[in-house]
Every structure is written in C-alpha cells, then in structure tokens.
Design an enzyme around this catalytic site. Structure first.
Site, short mmCIF file in Angstrom:
data_model
loop_
_atom_site.label_atom_id
_atom_site.label_comp_id
_atom_site.label_asym_id
_atom_site.label_seq_id
_atom_site.Cartn_x
_atom_site.Cartn_y
_atom_site.Cartn_z
N ARG A 1 -5.46 7.03 -1.20
CA ARG A 1 -6.67 7.77 -0.83
C ARG A 1 -6.42 9.25 -1.12
O ARG A 1 -5.28 9.70 -1.23
CB ARG A 1 -6.99 7.57 0.64
CG ARG A 1 -7.16 6.12 1.08
CD ARG A 1 -7.37 6.07 2.58
NE ARG A 1 -7.59 4.73 3.09
CZ ARG A 1 -6.66 3.96 3.66
NH1 ARG A 1 -5.41 4.42 3.76
NH2 ARG A 1 -6.95 2.76 4.11
N LYS B 1 -4.32 6.25 7.37
CA LYS B 1 -5.23 6.50 8.49
C LYS B 1 -4.54 6.21 9.82
O LYS B 1 -3.78 5.24 9.93
CB LYS B 1 -6.47 5.61 8.35
CG LYS B 1 -7.38 6.01 7.20
CD LYS B 1 -8.62 5.13 7.16
CE LYS B 1 -9.57 5.56 6.05
NZ LYS B 1 -10.78 4.69 6.00
N HIS C 1 -11.89 7.15 -5.56
CA HIS C 1 -12.02 5.86 -4.89
C HIS C 1 -12.15 4.71 -5.89
O HIS C 1 -11.71 3.59 -5.62
CB HIS C 1 -13.20 5.86 -3.93
CG HIS C 1 -13.07 4.82 -2.85
ND1 HIS C 1 -12.07 4.87 -1.89
CD2 HIS C 1 -13.78 3.70 -2.58
CE1 HIS C 1 -12.18 3.82 -1.09
NE2 HIS C 1 -13.20 3.09 -1.49
N ARG D 1 -8.76 3.71 -6.81
CA ARG D 1 -8.22 2.84 -5.76
C ARG D 1 -8.74 1.40 -5.94
O ARG D 1 -8.00 0.44 -5.79
CB ARG D 1 -8.59 3.41 -4.39
CG ARG D 1 -8.10 2.61 -3.18
CD ARG D 1 -8.35 3.44 -1.92
NE ARG D 1 -8.29 2.67 -0.69
CZ ARG D 1 -7.16 2.38 -0.03
NH1 ARG D 1 -5.99 2.80 -0.51
NH2 ARG D 1 -7.20 1.70 1.09
N HIS E 1 -4.84 -1.25 4.96
CA HIS E 1 -6.00 -1.67 5.73
C HIS E 1 -5.58 -2.25 7.08
O HIS E 1 -4.59 -2.97 7.16
CB HIS E 1 -6.79 -2.74 4.96
CG HIS E 1 -7.53 -2.20 3.78
ND1 HIS E 1 -7.86 -2.96 2.68
CD2 HIS E 1 -8.01 -0.96 3.52
CE1 HIS E 1 -8.51 -2.23 1.81
NE2 HIS E 1 -8.62 -1.01 2.29
N TYR F 1 -12.19 -5.77 -2.08
CA TYR F 1 -11.58 -5.38 -3.35
C TYR F 1 -11.18 -6.58 -4.21
O TYR F 1 -10.70 -6.41 -5.32
CB TYR F 1 -10.33 -4.55 -3.09
CG TYR F 1 -10.58 -3.22 -2.40
CD1 TYR F 1 -10.59 -2.03 -3.13
CD2 TYR F 1 -10.79 -3.15 -1.04
CE1 TYR F 1 -10.81 -0.82 -2.51
CE2 TYR F 1 -11.01 -1.94 -0.41
CZ TYR F 1 -11.02 -0.78 -1.14
OH TYR F 1 -11.24 0.41 -0.52
#
Length: 201
Positions: free
Chosen positions: A56, A78, A134, A137, A160, A169
């Site tokens: 990211r 994250k 993105h 990605r 994730h 994805y």
C-alpha cells in the site's frame, strides 16, 4: 413529546445491493510506460514495490532499510501489524543500491519520509491515466494467485485481516476464463449438429 411509532417507517425502503467487487490489475503495458517515464531510482522502486510486493502507499512511504534483510521485507501494515513479504529478485537488486535509512526520505515531514499521498500522486503521474498504486497491488495479487492458488498465503502477503477481503483479488481474469472454456474438447455430435444447423440456415 417523544412519541413512538407502532410500525417501522424504514420497512418499505428498498435495500441497496452493493456491487460485487472485482480486481482491476494494472496491465503490463501500463507498468512499462510508467517505468519508462520514471526519472529517478525512487520512481522505479515505488512502482516495483507495488507490482512485486503488493504494498500500500503508506507501506511504501515508510519503508526503511532496517525493514529489508535476508531477501525479505518486513512490512508494517494497518493497525501496526507486521508481516513478511519475500522480495522479488528485481527488488533485491534495486534495494541494494540505496543507502541506509528511509527509501523515500523527506526533510519536509516530521516522520522523516514521504507522505502516502505523495507516493500515490507520483505513481499516478508516472502511470497512464486510470492506473494507480492500488491497481499495482491488484496486479501483484492476481499474478501471485494465478501461479500459486493459495488464498491464505495471499492473505498473509497482502496483510488482510479477513480472507473475505483477499477473495476480491482472486477473481479469475476474462482471458483465463476464455482459455479454460476453449480448452474443452469438441464433441463429434456437437460438431455435426452445428454443421447441420449451418446448412439449414
């Protein structure tokens, strides 16, 4: 003053269906054009980190030389969660050319490195219209899954929290769907029937 209704006033409101998300990987020609437009080593690195690492923008911006050793990138994602992403050989060659410290240093920010928005903006500038960090990605995810159909491994690589997010994805590309359908063998009876219908018309 504050009365209560005997019925639910929202009961007749139609529900809104959320469109099913599909991957949008950047095509190879868009990446090639982005790399051709690059003017610095850092331009190339940010594109390759998206394409070969699935990182990211905020992960690219904060990447430090201490996060890379023994051919592996240690990514802070994250929520501060750390994960490992094995570095592609082209990334290894490029990362070894940089001095110690942040790969995208900036004296203008108190963090000492680029802001994620700066990474995003620069990649958009380099890539053809419509393609972004993105979509790099997305390309990493779809390319990895087409070669290694291991959903849990991809989940870990992308950082994730839920495998449901990863599944977005992994939708099969139209070209692979077409190849699969066209690879089905012809049936003699089906061929004969098609020829008869063609003759009738």
């Amino acid at each position: 003053m504050f009365g209560h209704l005997a019925h639910d006033p929202t009961a007749q409101i139609p529900s809104i269906k959320v469109p099913r998300a599909v991957p949008r990987p950047a095509p190879s020609d868009a990446i090639e054009r982005g790399l051709q437009k690059a003017t610095t080593r850092r331009d190339v690195l940010m594109i390759l980190l998206g394409n070969y690492g699935g990182l990211r923008c905020h992960e690219i911006a904060a990447l430090h030389s201490n996060d890379f050793h023994d051919g592996v990138l240690w990514i802070t994602g994250k929520g501060g969660h750390r994960r490992i992403v094995p570095a592609h050989r082209l990334l290894v060659e490029l990362l070894d050319l940089f001095p110690a410290g942040y790969y995208f240093p900036s004296e203008l920010n108190p963090t000492g490195h680029y802001r994620p928005a700066s990474i995003s903006r620069r990649i958009r500038t380099l890539m053809p219209d419509g393609w972004s960090a993105h979509t790099l990605r997305h390309r990493f995810a779809t390319e990895f899954f087409s070669r290694t159909p291991d959903l849990m491994a991809l989940k870990d690589l992308l950082g994730h929290a839920s495998v449901a997010t990863t599944q977005i994805y992994t939708a099969t590309s139209p070209s692979r769907l077409q190849a699969g359908v066209l690879s089905m063998p012809d049936l003699d009876a089906a061929r004969s029937a098609a020829q008869k219908l063609r003759a009738i018309e």
